[in-house]
Design a protein around this motif. Structure first.
Motif, PDB file in Angstrom:
ATOM      1  N   LEU A 133       5.674  -0.147  -2.908  1.00 19.40           N
ATOM      2  CA  LEU A 133       4.459   0.105  -2.863  1.00 19.40           C
ATOM      3  C   LEU A 133       4.286   0.967  -1.663  1.00 19.40           C
ATOM      4  O   LEU A 133       4.875   1.065  -0.659  1.00 19.40           O
ATOM      5  CB  LEU A 133       3.692  -1.382  -2.561  1.00 19.40           C
ATOM      6  CG  LEU A 133       3.702  -2.362  -3.549  1.00 19.40           C
ATOM      7  CD1 LEU A 133       3.088  -3.661  -2.926  1.00 19.40           C
ATOM      8  CD2 LEU A 133       3.129  -1.776  -4.676  1.00 19.40           C
ATOM      9  N   CYS A 134       3.000   1.910  -1.633  1.00 19.72           N
ATOM     10  CA  CYS A 134       2.584   2.695  -0.573  1.00 19.72           C
ATOM     11  C   CYS A 134       2.094   1.895   0.561  1.00 19.72           C
ATOM     12  O   CYS A 134       1.320   1.167   0.255  1.00 19.72           O
ATOM     13  CB  CYS A 134       1.575   3.501  -1.367  1.00 19.72           C
ATOM     14  SG  CYS A 134       0.852   4.789   0.105  1.00 19.72           S
ATOM     15  N   PRO A 135       2.591   2.236   1.595  1.00 18.30           N
ATOM     16  CA  PRO A 135       1.915   1.509   2.903  1.00 18.30           C
ATOM     17  C   PRO A 135       0.591   1.752   3.143  1.00 18.30           C
ATOM     18  O   PRO A 135      -0.088   1.060   3.804  1.00 18.30           O
ATOM     19  CB  PRO A 135       3.016   2.048   4.021  1.00 18.30           C
ATOM     20  CG  PRO A 135       3.695   2.984   3.452  1.00 18.30           C
ATOM     21  CD  PRO A 135       3.595   3.175   1.992  1.00 18.30           C
ATOM     22  N   SER A 136       0.023   2.960   2.728  1.00 20.63           N
ATOM     23  CA  SER A 136      -1.213   3.565   2.830  1.00 20.63           C
ATOM     24  C   SER A 136      -2.237   2.671   2.146  1.00 20.63           C
ATOM     25  O   SER A 136      -3.092   2.225   2.712  1.00 20.63           O
ATOM     26  CB  SER A 136      -1.308   4.855   2.916  1.00 20.63           C
ATOM     27  OG  SER A 136      -0.667   5.639   3.718  1.00 20.63           O
ATOM     28  N   CYS A 137      -1.997   3.019   0.799  1.00 23.18           N
ATOM     29  CA  CYS A 137      -3.044   2.336  -0.424  1.00 23.18           C
ATOM     30  C   CYS A 137      -2.703   1.108  -0.786  1.00 23.18           C
ATOM     31  O   CYS A 137      -3.500   0.607  -1.549  1.00 23.18           O
ATOM     32  CB  CYS A 137      -3.240   3.509  -1.337  1.00 23.18           C
ATOM     33  SG  CYS A 137      -2.029   3.651  -2.387  1.00 23.18           S
ATOM     34  N   GLY A 138      -1.493   0.671  -0.915  1.00 16.20           N
ATOM     35  CA  GLY A 138      -0.882  -0.797  -1.324  1.00 16.20           C
ATOM     36  C   GLY A 138      -0.779  -0.567  -2.751  1.00 16.20           C
ATOM     37  O   GLY A 138      -0.372  -1.515  -3.479  1.00 16.20           O
ATOM     38  N   VAL A 144       0.504   5.313  -9.636  1.00 14.03           N
ATOM     39  CA  VAL A 144      -0.866   5.161  -9.181  1.00 14.03           C
ATOM     40  C   VAL A 144      -1.325   5.914  -7.937  1.00 14.03           C
ATOM     41  O   VAL A 144      -2.314   6.373  -7.722  1.00 14.03           O
ATOM     42  CB  VAL A 144      -1.040   3.700  -9.209  1.00 14.03           C
ATOM     43  CG1 VAL A 144      -2.563   3.078  -8.881  1.00 14.03           C
ATOM     44  CG2 VAL A 144      -0.368   2.758 -10.379  1.00 14.03           C
ATOM     45  N   CYS A 145      -0.315   5.424  -6.867  1.00  8.25           N
ATOM     46  CA  CYS A 145      -0.568   6.115  -5.689  1.00  8.25           C
ATOM     47  C   CYS A 145      -0.749   7.845  -5.543  1.00  8.25           C
ATOM     48  O   CYS A 145       0.083   8.345  -6.143  1.00  8.25           O
ATOM     49  CB  CYS A 145       0.475   5.780  -4.396  1.00  8.25           C
ATOM     50  SG  CYS A 145       0.374   6.605  -3.283  1.00  8.25           S
ATOM     51  N   ARG A 146      -1.886   8.205  -4.932  1.00  7.04           N
ATOM     52  CA  ARG A 146      -2.203   9.669  -4.860  1.00  7.04           C
ATOM     53  C   ARG A 146      -2.173  10.202  -3.270  1.00  7.04           C
ATOM     54  O   ARG A 146      -2.740  11.281  -3.102  1.00  7.04           O
ATOM     55  CB  ARG A 146      -3.364   9.983  -5.463  1.00  7.04           C
ATOM     56  CG  ARG A 146      -3.525   9.814  -7.060  1.00  7.04           C
ATOM     57  CD  ARG A 146      -2.585  10.798  -7.783  1.00  7.04           C
ATOM     58  NE  ARG A 146      -2.719  10.650  -9.000  1.00  7.04           N
ATOM     59  CZ  ARG A 146      -1.743  10.383  -9.865  1.00  7.04           C
ATOM     60  NH1 ARG A 146      -0.698  10.102  -9.085  1.00  7.04           N
ATOM     61  NH2 ARG A 146      -1.736   9.951 -11.074  1.00  7.04           N
ATOM     62  N   CYS A 147      -1.561   9.361  -2.509  1.00  4.15           N
ATOM     63  CA  CYS A 147      -1.643   9.383  -1.127  1.00  4.15           C
ATOM     64  C   CYS A 147      -0.678  10.524  -0.753  1.00  4.15           C
ATOM     65  O   CYS A 147       0.336  10.881  -1.605  1.00  4.15           O
ATOM     66  CB  CYS A 147      -1.117   8.565  -0.269  1.00  4.15           C
ATOM     67  SG  CYS A 147      -2.181   6.901  -0.306  1.00  4.15           S
ATOM     68  N   PRO A 148      -1.019  11.415   0.077  1.00  4.10           N
ATOM     69  CA  PRO A 148       0.212  12.731   0.474  1.00  4.10           C
ATOM     70  C   PRO A 148       1.493  11.900   1.002  1.00  4.10           C
ATOM     71  O   PRO A 148       1.424  11.022   1.653  1.00  4.10           O
ATOM     72  CB  PRO A 148      -0.511  13.302   1.557  1.00  4.10           C
ATOM     73  CG  PRO A 148      -1.530  12.755   2.253  1.00  4.10           C
ATOM     74  CD  PRO A 148      -2.016  11.653   0.921  1.00  4.10           C
TER      75      PRO A 148
HETATM   76 ZN   LIG Z   1      -0.733   5.543  -1.556  1.00  4.26          ZN
END
Ligand SMILES: [Zn+2]
Ligand SMILES: [Zn+2]
Length: 153
Positions: A133-138, A144-148
Motif C-alpha cells: 500500500l502507498c504510505p500517502s494515499c493508502g 489505484v495509487c496515482r501519487c508521484p
Molecule cells: Zn498513493
C-alpha cells in the motif's frame, strides 16, 4: 451431533484389511488463514509393520489477506499424503507426539489439520512482486495509487 472424526482402524491394525477414507473435514482458522469449504480427504489406510500407512490426497483452499496490500487471496492446496503412524511410538515423527493415532482410533480431523497447517505459507502474498500500500494515499501501489513515486535511492 459430535463433529469428531475418529476413525476406527481396528480392521486395519487387527485384521490387516485396507480401509478407504473419504471424508470432508472442516478446518479451523489457522494463523491468518481461513478455510471456507471443508477439505476433501481421500486416503487409503493399510497396515505396515505395527502401524498404519496412509496414502492419498487432501484438497482444500485457504483464504486470507495479502500481507502487504491486504487484498483477498485464495490459495489452492493439494497435498499428496504419505504418512506412517505408529500407535505406540514416540520417535521423532512430526505427527508422533500428537496422538493422532490412539487405541486404534485415528483422529482424522487433527491429522488433516496438521497436514494443512504445515503446507500453508508463513507469509501470504497476492503476488511475489506485490508492492503493498502507498504510505500517502493508502491505496494499492499497483494501479489505484496515482501519487508521484519517490525517487529510488
Ligand atoms: Zn498513493
Ligand atoms: Zn498484495
Amino acid at each position: 451431533m459430535s463433529p469428531l472424526k475418529k476413525i476406527d482402524l481396528s480392521v486395519v491394525l487387527g485384521a490387516g484389511r485396507e480401509l478407504e477414507l473419504h471424508q470432508a473435514i472442516s478446518v479451523p482458522d489457522f494463523g491468518s488463514f481461513s478455510f471456507p469449504a471443508p477439505a476433501e480427504v481421500a486416503l487409503i489406510a493399510r497396515r505396515i509393520g505395527g502401524g498404519v500407512e496412509l496414502e492419498g490426497i487432501v484438497d482444500t483452499s485457504a483464504a486470507g489477506a495479502c500481507a502487504r496490500c491486504l487484498d483477498d487471496v485464495r490459495l489452492s492446496i493439494h497435498l499428496d499424503v504419505h504418512e506412517r503412524l505408529d500407535p505406540d511410538s514416540d520417535r521423532a515423527d512430526p505427527l508422533g507426539e500428537s496422538n493422532v493415532l490412539a487405541d486404534d482410533h485415528l483422529d482424522l480431523e487433527d491429522l488433516v489439520r496438521q497436514l494443512i497447517d504445515s503446507a500453508v505459507p508463513l507469509v501470504l502474498l497476492c503476488d511475489d512482486d506485490c508492492r503493498g500500500l502507498c504510505p500517502s494515499c493508502g491505496k494499492k501501489r499497483d494501479g489505484v495509487c496515482r501519487c508521484p513515486q519517490p525517487d529510488p535511492e
